[in-house]
Scaffold this active site. Structure first.
Site, PDB file in Angstrom:
ATOM      1  N   VAL A 251     114.367  29.540 -41.322  1.00 33.46           N
ATOM      2  CA  VAL A 251     113.177  30.087 -41.353  1.00 33.46           C
ATOM      3  C   VAL A 251     112.403  29.672 -40.076  1.00 33.46           C
ATOM      4  O   VAL A 251     112.342  28.453 -39.958  1.00 33.46           O
ATOM      5  CB  VAL A 251     112.458  29.974 -42.497  1.00 33.46           C
ATOM      6  CG1 VAL A 251     111.171  30.416 -42.552  1.00 33.46           C
ATOM      7  CG2 VAL A 251     113.238  30.521 -43.821  1.00 33.46           C
ATOM      8  N   GLN A 256     107.824  28.390 -42.136  1.00 35.81           N
ATOM      9  CA  GLN A 256     108.430  27.521 -43.162  1.00 35.81           C
ATOM     10  C   GLN A 256     107.332  27.092 -44.083  1.00 35.81           C
ATOM     11  O   GLN A 256     106.052  27.124 -43.869  1.00 35.81           O
ATOM     12  CB  GLN A 256     108.882  26.397 -42.603  1.00 35.81           C
ATOM     13  CG  GLN A 256     110.146  26.740 -41.662  1.00 35.81           C
ATOM     14  CD  GLN A 256     110.882  25.444 -40.720  1.00 35.81           C
ATOM     15  OE1 GLN A 256     110.264  24.563 -40.864  1.00 35.81           O
ATOM     16  NE2 GLN A 256     111.834  25.737 -40.013  1.00 35.81           N
ATOM     17  N   GLU A 283     128.312  25.818 -46.829  1.00 37.98           N
ATOM     18  CA  GLU A 283     128.779  24.985 -45.624  1.00 37.98           C
ATOM     19  C   GLU A 283     127.755  23.842 -45.450  1.00 37.98           C
ATOM     20  O   GLU A 283     126.986  23.954 -44.878  1.00 37.98           O
ATOM     21  CB  GLU A 283     129.275  25.658 -44.453  1.00 37.98           C
ATOM     22  CG  GLU A 283     129.921  24.440 -43.597  1.00 37.98           C
ATOM     23  CD  GLU A 283     130.305  25.212 -42.201  1.00 37.98           C
ATOM     24  OE1 GLU A 283     131.042  24.840 -41.281  1.00 37.98           O
ATOM     25  OE2 GLU A 283     130.271  26.725 -42.129  1.00 37.98           O
TER      26      GLU A 283
END
Length: 468
Positions: A251, A256, A283
């Site tokens: 973001v 954020q 991941e």
């Protein structure tokens, strides 16, 4: 006796003055993190303004060779301005002087190009022009994108900075027209703000970009701005399913802390369910992202009726048995049927569900303080199994090469041993001693358990605070 006469000493020549040799102070360099400031701006009027706050990258030192320092400059200041519409950048570099010391003078242009590549503009006037010439860049790039979600999400909390009705999530296959060019503009942001991340392979069609877009009304045509994005990889699972792996998510700094990251993750979850993939994995999630992800999944799991009896059963068992006095503590893991239901319906993979399961039990214990000692025993058992093996006392195997004149590379002996250090005769007189420093191991285990408990409490408190 002959005496030596001393003549009166006359004035002699003046002594030569010694030349003073000066040494310039050693160039110790300056860390890139200390002299580079990065700003994201959406208009040319903001460029150079002291009112625009700096954004904090992961670690700029990693982009400079050797020890991550810049050499040869005195009073160096680098202000990098990034156009948040077109993602072009400009570096304003000032310094008092240069010194070509033992480390030379760092090539700043080359170093910055390693980060910003073709997005960096040498001339400030040309950079300022991008705010007008490239104002439709995002809209043009995503014109062929697939809209996978528009507006708000039930139960999702978005800061009033952006109206949910102005939000769209678009999906683009990385090999599709414009997607590669768009991602190349986003790569500097990935390098700067996604810890440990590398650019994805834009030639692999199994990569997809999910772009969270804000549409602003502006004269004749709306302005498009990227709020955040994530890269998701689809890969095959035998015999006939696909899995999804979320690899990068970001973001933009100015957005954020306002719920947009959660919004984007929830949209990807919805896509995984709608397209009936096998499951969704992440991941190498950062600690912060894992916290957000777990809060979202707890919300989904608490609303998933098929597993409620299993949660209640586990909580009731824990409240009726004094585990701290038992030599053998049950695992308190969910039944395989629950794991399968969650994976098939919610697409939460087993590893993530097991983490959530601990929190679900914690939330089901009331009052938690009364059962905290026994609950800690359960978590200790889980951590021990995760770190040291599912059954710490179960015999382990070790392979030892055996000298022989026949097929030396294929000659070996397998024998068993236990982690408790017990001697198990392999038949050939070989014994293995492990766990020689058990006090240290137990202390490490205790620290890991305390850390896990803190994580569980943090998620539980946030979930409870939000009334999930």
């Amino acid at each position: 006796m002959v005496q030596k006469q001393l003549s009166a000493a006359g004035p002699g020549p003046e002594p030569k003055k010694r030349r003073r040799v000066g040494f310039s102070p050693a160039d110790t360099g300056v860390e890139a993190n200390e002299c580079i400031r990065i700003h994201l701006v959406s208009s040319k009027e903001e460029v150079g303004s002291p009112e625009v706050p700096c954004v904090t990258p992961v670690d700029l030192n990693d982009f400079f060779d050797g020890d991550g320092k810049i050499y040869g400059y005195h009073g160096l200041k680098i202000s990098v301005w990034i156009n948040s519409i077109s993602f072009h950048s400009y570096a304003d570099i000032t310094y008092k002087s240069t010194t070509n010391g033992h480390k030379g003078i760092t090539d700043l242009k080359s170093a910055l190009q390693n980060i910003f590549a073709e997005t960096i503009v040498d001339n400030k006037d040309e950079f300022l022009k991008t705010f007008s010439t490239e104002k439709d860049f995002i809209r043009n790039m995503v014109s062929n994108g697939e809209v996978v979600h528009s507006g708000g999400i039930d139960g999702s909390s978005i800061n009033a900075l952006v109206a949910p009705s102005d939000l769209q999530v678009l999906r683009m296959e990385i090999g599709s027209p414009n997607a590669g060019l768009l991602y190349s503009r986003l790569v500097p942001l990935v390098l700067l703000f996604v810890d440990g991340s590398n650019p994805i392979d834009v030639t692999d069609p199994d990569w997809h970009l999910y772009l969270l877009i804000q549409k602003k009304e502006h004269k004749e045509e709306p302005l498009y701005q990227i709020v955040g994005f994530t890269a998701v990889y689809k890969f095959y699972r035998y015999p006939d399913r696909l899995r999804m792996r979320l690899s990068q998510i970001l973001v933009l700094p100015s957005f954020q802390g306002k719920g947009f990251g959660s919004y984007l993750v929830e949209v990807v979850n919805k896509v995984a369910v709608a397209e009936n993939v096998y499951d969704l994995t992440v991941e190498e999630p950062s600690e912060k992202f894992q916290h957000i992800r777990t809060c979202i999944d707890i919300n989904r799991l608490r609303a998933f009726d098929p597993i409620k009896p299993d949660i209640d059963s586990a909580a009731q068992t824990l409240t009726k048995v004094k585990l701290s006095k038992k030599a053998q503590i049950p695992r308190f893991t969910p039944p395989s049927s629950a794991i399968e239901k969650v994976r098939e319906t919610l697409k939460i993979n087993k590893k993530q569900f097991l983490k959530c399961w601990e929190i679900l039990i914690y939330l089901a214990l009331d009052p938690i303080d009364k059962y905290m000692e026994d609950y800690t025993c359960v978590i200790t058992n889980h951590v021990r199994a995760d770190i040291l093996g599912k059954d710490i006392e179960a015999p382990k195997k070790q392979v030892v090469d055996v000298p022989t004149s026949y097929a030396a590379e294929a000659s070996f002996v397998v024998f068993k041993y236990t982690l408790s250090g017990e001697e198990v005769n392999s038949g050939g007189g070989n014994n293995v001693q492990v766990d020689e420093n058990k006090p240290d191991q137990e202390q490490q285990l205790k620290q890991l358990v305390e850390e896990r408990i803190r994580e569980i409490k943090s998620v539980a408190e946030k979930v409870s605070k939000l009334g999930i």
